[in-house]
Every structure is written in structure tokens, then in C-alpha cells.
Write a protein that holds these residues in place. Structure first.
Motif, mmCIF file in Angstrom:
data_model
loop_
_atom_site.group_PDB
_atom_site.id
_atom_site.type_symbol
_atom_site.label_atom_id
_atom_site.label_comp_id
_atom_site.label_asym_id
_atom_site.label_seq_id
_atom_site.Cartn_x
_atom_site.Cartn_y
_atom_site.Cartn_z
ATOM 1 N N ARG A 180 8.227 -27.223 -43.435
ATOM 2 C CA ARG A 180 8.061 -27.756 -42.076
ATOM 3 C C ARG A 180 9.333 -27.469 -41.249
ATOM 4 N NH1 ARG A 180 6.469 -33.884 -43.137
ATOM 5 N NH2 ARG A 180 8.294 -33.594 -44.512
ATOM 6 N N ILE A 181 9.106 -27.264 -40.016
ATOM 7 C CA ILE A 181 10.237 -26.952 -39.131
ATOM 8 C C ILE A 181 11.243 -28.065 -39.134
ATOM 9 C CG2 ILE A 181 10.886 -26.574 -36.722
ATOM 10 C CD1 ILE A 181 8.288 -25.048 -36.350
ATOM 11 N N THR A 182 10.738 -29.290 -39.224
ATOM 12 C CA THR A 182 11.666 -30.429 -39.200
ATOM 13 C C THR A 182 12.540 -30.480 -40.431
ATOM 14 O OG1 THR A 182 9.931 -31.832 -40.136
ATOM 15 C CG2 THR A 182 10.172 -31.821 -37.733
ATOM 16 N N ASP A 183 12.123 -29.753 -41.476
ATOM 17 C CA ASP A 183 12.929 -29.752 -42.688
ATOM 18 C C ASP A 183 13.937 -28.607 -42.727
ATOM 19 O OD1 ASP A 183 11.617 -31.961 -43.635
ATOM 20 O OD2 ASP A 183 10.069 -30.791 -44.698
ATOM 21 N N LEU A 184 13.870 -27.747 -41.765
ATOM 22 C CA LEU A 184 14.793 -26.618 -41.746
ATOM 23 C C LEU A 184 16.194 -27.088 -41.315
ATOM 24 C CD1 LEU A 184 12.557 -23.905 -40.031
ATOM 25 C CD2 LEU A 184 13.185 -24.055 -42.450
ATOM 26 N N PRO A 185 17.282 -26.430 -41.811
ATOM 27 C CA PRO A 185 18.643 -26.805 -41.376
ATOM 28 C C PRO A 185 18.870 -26.410 -39.920
ATOM 29 C CG PRO A 185 18.703 -24.848 -42.740
ATOM 30 C CD PRO A 185 17.275 -25.348 -42.802
ATOM 31 N N ALA A 186 19.641 -27.212 -39.239
ATOM 32 C CA ALA A 186 19.929 -26.948 -37.826
ATOM 33 C C ALA A 186 20.861 -25.762 -37.705
ATOM 34 C CB ALA A 186 20.562 -28.175 -37.176
ATOM 35 N N ALA A 187 20.639 -24.969 -36.688
ATOM 36 C CA ALA A 187 21.514 -23.827 -36.426
ATOM 37 C C ALA A 187 22.841 -24.338 -35.884
ATOM 38 C CB ALA A 187 20.862 -22.878 -35.433
ATOM 39 N N THR A 188 23.928 -23.775 -36.358
ATOM 40 C CA THR A 188 25.255 -24.220 -35.896
ATOM 41 C C THR A 188 25.718 -23.477 -34.664
ATOM 42 O OG1 THR A 188 26.277 -22.639 -37.398
ATOM 43 C CG2 THR A 188 25.936 -24.877 -38.217
#
Length: 784
Positions: free
Chosen positions: A5-13
């Protein structure tokens, strides 16, 4: 990668322009997932958006030089055909180069910064440009500078003491904003909603047309300077005020009582303060309230002697200190000019204000028909600063029009010194022009000025010999005063329909009314002679029923007279009537009276003689009157002469006739007097000291010689014909010493030469042969 899920992806820095992102294009059956770089995404999303200096590398921390990034953003907007370049809510330092706002570009901050901040702290204004004093923000043709604070780099924290404030004022330098480049091709620039702090000059415009400046606030040594700005430059809602030093206790105004004022030994004023003055040599100070030494009340540069003494540079000493005086260091003083306009036509200032400047509005060479609407100038009146001018119209300026507002607390509120052929057309309408400063409130030295419906409290209005005209129309002049270089110049001041003016029209417009001079004194009409000097006054003095007074001026005409009957071809005598219009006339009324008065030895005006017409009979058809003369004797008036209606003349007192009335009609002849007056009282002259018998004092009189009397007689004092009676009331015989007679003793048939004690004798001085023989005959109670 497994499905996540997109919500589980790490945030881009961090995101770069070349990074990829999936996007879905289309919808329904036509939907298709594709990749796109972030540069593609932002180009589409932010198409035609505002430019931001941050996108071009501006840091906005108040330390880094952001001039390159800011200029790059402006250049990009200009290359795109124009647009808005935004400044974020930060502080952008501009140091390495000037910042040029190019054509069709608007450099805009986040908010209108306004003016005064609590504690004079301007370090946190969002959208500030910290401008190096050697740089300027140049606004070119059709460009706009909006909603920013332009602050001189290095101002630092607000001043906390007098010395810090003096240093802040001395450090003002540079020009914050410049319109165009002087080439005459950069017009229609707009500067609005800006705050400018700490520069020598806030804004300079030269050779640019239709400049627009709106809602500017500023604290600088000078405000706005316009030259060659034609086709109506508009300056609206501009407010120059000491934002950096104002309302700071112990900083804005520092005052110290003066203990003494003396000569420094070299002819200059030396001030001694009651406490430490904290000055250094070169400080500018104001001194006011010094009694007895007028030159000391001035603005001057100080030369410090010690902690409580300093000299006023260039101020000569004159007088003697009789007390009083205050030293003031006013850190709200700005030594420049708030609004300076030259070589401009119909420039328009609306709702503009300045406070604390040497000169408020300076309309100089080539300033044509400048319009000022609801503009105002103010200063600190208590300083009595002699170097301040509210509005100065000079050089070839002409046809300035000032409508509304006020000019207050300046040494000179309005000074006109214009040499233009049209110089006489300057007009101030509905302006409050305050007086009470150190100079003349309104000073017309050359050119002309018309004031209409202005308030002139405590104002002094002056017309110089070089002035064209000064007209005051429908103004409040109750506390105003007027003067000129000469009396003739003062007489050229035109006064029409002013409140409390000396002359006005009656309500029915049928007569002229002279108004009272004060609450105690009535009206006065002063009359000038051919040299324009006041020589006569017709006035009412003190009191509700004060008489009309006519008199010459004490200096120019102290002994002037009044002539009734001006030069004309009169064929009948002029009648002067003194009338008593009583509703109940009666016999004995004084109908009219001439009073002759003068000063007594104590300088008090005193009536000495009165002449009056008296009614004797007032019955209709049988009226009769008399003429009466009264004189003062001691402290009372007594009737001396009355000519009654029937011609009877009544004289109260002696009728004295010259001793030798030989000339015809010179006086009543003795034969006539003898025939008319058969019963006359013998005049008595009492003596008790050595007495010389004379024709004037003793002829035809009884001389009562009391104890202590000795008698002598000189032929030259007898008029060649002398006679008197002498009663000797002394205890011994009385001899007569003789001078100028033919003998040395009186002639007497019985040989008597003296008057017997207690006796009465007659003395007769005569010449039987016309003067050769001169005899004194003694008859009566003589003694051998």
C-alpha cells in the motif's frame, strides 16, 4: 517488490527534477499508468505561477547575500514577458549589487509592513530587504515594488540610550529606492505599501514620468526627491516619521536643566548644566527658555569643555543671564527634507505627512502648479528650533496649491521666496497654519501668497520689500499679527473678510465696521502719511462708553493738529455742531462741551479748561442759551465767564487791562473804563519784605507795608506816570530809596521825605516837562 500500500511506503527525503513518479492518465477503460519526472509534473502544475526568489536560490536568513538569486528571479519573470516575483516571510540581504526591478515585473513581499512597531523593533518584519547603503533598489519602466520593508543593512537593535540614538541618526546613508536610470525612458513605475528605514534618502526619481508612490512609510534623513518628473507624478498616503527613535524613554528626547549661561572668554555662549550633559564635541543640541541672552536660544553644535559645560559653536554672547534654560538632544530630528520637488509639473501629493524634519515640503526650481491635498507638517514646538520650515516655495517655483491639512510647530510654517514671473499665484486654502515658533510663521520674501479660510493661531505674517503680495481672505486672524520690512510693506498686506479683522461689513452691507482691538480696547483707525508712516489714530479707549479719541502718533506726529474744512471751493462757513439729544430737555443743561486737558506734573491727564453751551430756556418758540467758560483752580472747576442770551456778560474775577493801552482797539481805554465803572474796589498789595514799586504791580493800588517792608522805586519802572497809596503799618517811619529821579528824596511842600509810622501817604511819580525832570511827590502822613 510485492504489492504494497502506498501508505506503507517510506517517505521520500528529497525530490530531484529527474526523479520518476507514476501517474495515471485517462479514466475508465482508457486509463493507463505512465511514468513522469518531477520536472514534468511541476511544469504542468505551476504553469504561469508567480516567480519566487526561493526557487532561484535565495536563503532569506538575513546573512547570506540574496541579491544574485533575487535578480535571477526578476530576470526570469522579465524574460517570460513579466510577472510577480515573490519574497517569502523572511529577511533577504542585498549587498553585492543593486537590485533592478525590470519592466513588467512586480517584486512583492507577503504583507504591507506598516509603520511603528513596539519598542522600535523592526528586526522581525516578514518580507524585509536588508539593503547595503551603497546599493539601491532600482524600479524601471512599468515595474512595481510592493509590500516590502527596505531596511538599511546593519541597523541592529533599537537604541537604548541617547548616544546610541545619535549614532543611529549619523549612520543614515544611501538611497533606498531609485526610479529609472535618469535616461528619460523609464516611466509609469509604481512603489506602494513599503516601509523604508535608515537611509539618507528613501526614494529618488529623476527624469521619469507618471511616477506613482502610494502608502509609503519611512524614517530617513530625507524622504522623497523628485526632479524632471512630468505628466503628473502622484504621491499618495506617504508618512515620514521617526519610527527608529520615536517614543523611546530616555532616547527620543533627553532634556537637562541649565544652571548658567556666560561668555566663554572668546565671545561665544558657554552653557553650564545642572547635571552631566553626556555630550561629545560635534553633537547637535537645542537650547531654549534662556532668559536675558537671546542668542543662546538656538540650535547649534556643541564643543564640550567638561561634564557640565560646553560652548555653542558660532553663537555670539550678548546680554546677561537672568535664569531659566533647558538643554535638549532631540533624537527625533531629521536634518533633511521630507518632500523635495523640482522641475516637475502638477505633481500631486495627497494625504502626506512628515514629522521632525528640517524642511517639510521643498518646492524648488521648476516646480510648476504642485498640488497638495490634505498634507501636513509637524514638529516639537517646545524646542523653538529656529532652522525649521514647513513649506518652502523657492527658486522658479510657482502656482503651488495647498488644500487642507496643517503646518504646525515649525519656526517658519510657510516661506515664499520665488523669482518666477508667475510667483504671485501660490495659494493655501483651509490650512491650519500654527504660530508660536522661533521665526515668523509666514514669511513672503519674494513672490506672492494668498491664504483663504485658514486658521492662523498665534501666527506672525510678514511681507518683505521683495515680496509681490500677501493676501489673507476669510481667515481666523484673532491672534495673528502682521508686519513688513517697512511700514509701506506692511500696508501692502491685503486683508479681506477675516475673523476678528479690524474692518468688516455690517450685516446689511451698508457700512464698514471697525472691530475692537482687544477685550478692553475699542476699535482703531490708523492713518498713514505720504511716507507710509502712521501719523494719526482715531480710536476708542477702554470702557463701554469710552469717547472717540483723535491724536497724533507719539513718534511720527506728536504735535499734529486737526483742520475742519478740507481744501475745496466752500462758499459758506462750516458748521461744527455739538448736540445733546435728550428726551427731557431742561434749562441749565450742558448741550456741548469743549474740554482742554494735559498732563500734570505726575503725568496724569487732567482737564484744565472747559467751554460749554448751556440751555437757559427750552420752551418751544422762546429758546435761549448761554456760553460759559470754566477754569480749574486747585482741584475744582469754577465758572469764570458767562455770555447770556440777552447779551449780558458776567465776569467772575478781575478785569485786567494792559498798563499802557495806547494802541487803538488794543484794550479798553482808561476814560472808557472810568465812565463805565463808577464803583470799583481798590486793589490792595500786602508786603512784608523789601519791595520795588512798579507800574505793573503797584500802580493805582494800596500798598500795605507790614513789618519787614522797605520801599524802593526806579523811574524806568514807573512808565513815566505812576501813583499809589502806602499805609505804613510798621513801627517806624518808612523811607523810599530812589533810582533814576532828578532828586534823591521825595518832593513835598512841607519838606517831608518819609512816611510816618501808622500813616497813609500818596506817592506820585511824574515829569512836569516831559521827561527831563523826574520827580517823586510825597503827600499825606509824611515825616521830616
Amino acid at each position: 517488490m510485492p504489492d504494497t500500500r502506498i501508505t506503507d511506503l517510506p517517505a521520500a527525503t528529497a525530490l530531484g527534477a529527474g526523479d520518476l513518479a507514476p501517474i495515471v492518465q485517462g479514466s475508465g477503460a482508457a486509463a493507463e499508468t505512465r511514468r513522469a519526472t518531477f520536472a514534468q509534473i511541476t511544469a504542468g502544475i505551476f504553469a504561469e505561477r508567480m516567480f519566487h526568489v526561493r526557487d532561484y536560490g535565495a536563503v532569506g536568513n538575513g546573512i547570506a547575500d540574496d541579491v544574485g538569486a533575487s535578480q535571477a528571479a526578476i530576470d526570469a519573470a522579465h524574460a517570460a514577458g513579466g510577472g510577480v516575483v515573490r519574497l517569502g516571510p523572511r529577511r533577504y540581504r542585498v549587498a553585492g549589487a543593486e537590485l533592478v526591478v525590470k519592466e513588467n515585473v512586480c517584486l512583492e513581499g507577503p504583507v504591507f509592513p506598516g509603520g511603528q512597531r513596539p519598542g522600535a523593533n523592526y528586526g522581525s518584519i516578514p518580507g524585509s530587504i536588508l539593503l547595503n547603503a551603497t546599493r539601491t533598489i532600482r524600479v524601471m519602466r512599468g515595474a512595481t515594488l510592493r509590500s516590502v520593508a527596505v531596511i538599511r543593512d546593519g541597523i541592529g537593535a533599537p537604541p537604548t540610550n541617547m548616544r546610541a540614538a545619535i549614532a543611529l541618526r549619523a549612520a543614515m546613508a544611501g538611497t533606498a529606492i531609485t526610479i529609472g536610470d535618469g535616461s528619460g525612458t523609464h516611466h509609469d513605475a509604481l512603489v506602494e505599501d513599503v516601509l523604508v528605514l535608515g537611509f539618507d534618502l528613501a526614494l529618488r526619481a529623476d527624469n521619469s514620468q507618471r511616477v506613482n508612490i502610494r502608502r509609503m512609510r519611512g524614517d530617513n534623513r530625507n524622504g522623497i526627491w523628485l526632479t524632471r518628473t512630468y505628466d503628473i507624478t502622484r504621491i499618495h498616503d506617504v508618512h515620514f516619521w521617526p519610527f527608529l527613535t520615536g517614543n523611546l524613554g530616555g532616547v527620543s528626547l533627553v532634556q537637562t536643566p541649565i544652571a548658567n549661561v556666560a561668555n566663554n572668554g572668546a565671545g561665544l555662549v558657554r552653557i553650564t548644566t545642572a547635571a552631566a550633559h553626556n555630550l561629545v564635541t560635534g553633537d547637535l543640541v537645542n537650547v531654549f527658555g534662556v532668559n536675558g541672552i537671546a542668542p543662546a536660544n538656538t540650535r547649534a553644535t556643541a564643543t564640550v569643555i567638561d561634564a557640565t559645560r560646553f560652548d555653542l559653536q558660532g553663537v555670539g554672547f550678548a546680554g546677561s543671564h537672568t535664569g531659566g534654560g533647558t538643554l535638549a538632544v532631540w533624537n527625533n530630528r531629521r536634518l533633511g527634507t521630507a518632500f523635495r520637488i523640482e522641475s516637475s509639473d502638477v505633481a500631486e501629493c495627497v494625504n502626506c505627512f512628515c514629522y521632525g524634519y528640517n524642511i517639510g515640503f521643498d518646492l524648488g526650481d521648476g516646480a510648476q502648479s504642485i498640488q497638495l491635498n490634505n498634507c501636513s507638517v509637524d514638529d516639537l514646538l517646545s524646542l523653538k528650533d529656529p532652522a525649521t520650515v514647513g513649506a518652502w516655495i523657492r527658486g522658479s517655483a510657482f502656482r503651488a496649491k495647498w488644500l487642507g491639512g496643517f503646518i504646525s510647530s515649525m519656526a517658519t510654517a510657510i516661506r515664499v521666496n520665488s523669482t518666477s514671473p508667475n510667483e504671485a499665484d501660490n495659494q493655501f486654502v483651509g490650512v491650519m497654519v500654527g504660530g508660536g515658533g522661533a521665526g515668523r510663521t509666514i514669511d513672503v520674501l519674494d513672490g506672492g501668497l494668498t491664504l483663504v479660510a485658514c486658521d492662523l493661531p498665534a501666527s506672525t505674517l510678514h511681507l518683505g520689500s521683495g515680496g509681490d503680495n500677501l493676501a489673507v481672505v476669510a481667515c481666523d486672524t484673532r491672534s495673528a499679527s502682521f508686519s513688513g520690512d517697512t511700514s509701506a510693506d506692511a500696508s501692502r498686506i491685503i486683508l479681506v473678510g477675516n475673523r476678528a479683522q479690524a474692518a468688516r461689513s455690517s450685516p446689511d452691507q451698508s457700512s464698514t465696521v471697525l472691530l475692537p482691538r482687544s477685550g478692553a480696547l475699542g476699535a482703531s483707525l490708523d492713518i498713514e502719511n505720504q511716507n507710509s508712516a502712521v501719523t494719526y489714530s482715531i480710536s476708542l479707549g477702554a470702557g463701554a462708553l469710552a469717547p472717540l479719541q483723535i491724536g497724533g502718533d507719539a513718534a511720527n506726529n506728536p504735535n499734529g493738529g486737526v483742520i475742519f474744512g478740507a481744501p475745496s471751493a466752500m462758499t459758506a462757513p462750516m458748521g461744527v455742531t455739538l448736540r445733546r439729544a435728550s428726551a427731557s430737555p431742561a434749562a441749565g443743561h450742558t448741550l456741548g462741551q469743549l474740554v482742554f486737558s494735559g498732563n500734570n506734573a505726575a503725568g496724569a491727564e487732567t482737564p484744565f479748561v472747559r467751554a460749554a453751551g448751556i440751555s437757559e430756556t427750552v420752551t418751544t418758540g422762546s429758546e435761549a442759551g448761554a456760553f460759559v467758560v470754566e477754569t480749574r483752580s486747585g482741584n475744582t472747576f469754577n465758572e469764570r465767564l458767562r455770555i447770556s442770551a440777552n447779551g449780558t456778560v458776567t465776569l467772575q474775577g478781575h478785569l485786567l487791562i494792559p498798563g499802557d493801552p495806547t494802541a487803538a482797539n488794543h484794550a479798553a481805554r482808561k476814560s472808557y473804563v472810568d465812565g463805565q465803572f463808577t464803583a470799583r474796589r481798590l486793589p490792595v498789595v500786602a508786603t512784608a519784605a523789601p519791595t520795588a514799586l512798579t507800574l505793573a504791580a503797584h500802580n493805582a493800588r494800596l500798598v500795605s507795608a507790614n513789618t519787614g517792608t522797605t520801599l524802593s522805586i526806579n523811574w524806568t519802572a514807573t512808565g513815566d506816570g505812576f501813583s499809589c497809596l502806602v499805609v505804613n503799618r510798621t513801627a517806624s517811619d518808612l523811607t523810599i530809596a530812589m533810582t533814576g529821579f532828578s532828586g534823591t528824596t521825595p518832593t513835598n511842600p512841607d519838606g517831608h521825605t518819609r512816611i510816618r509810622a501808622g500813616g497813609l501817604a500818596t506817592l506820585l511819580a511824574f515829569s512836569p516837562d516831559g521827561g527831563t525832570t523826574r520827580l517823586l511827590l510825597l503827600s499825606g502822613a509824611g515825616a521830616p
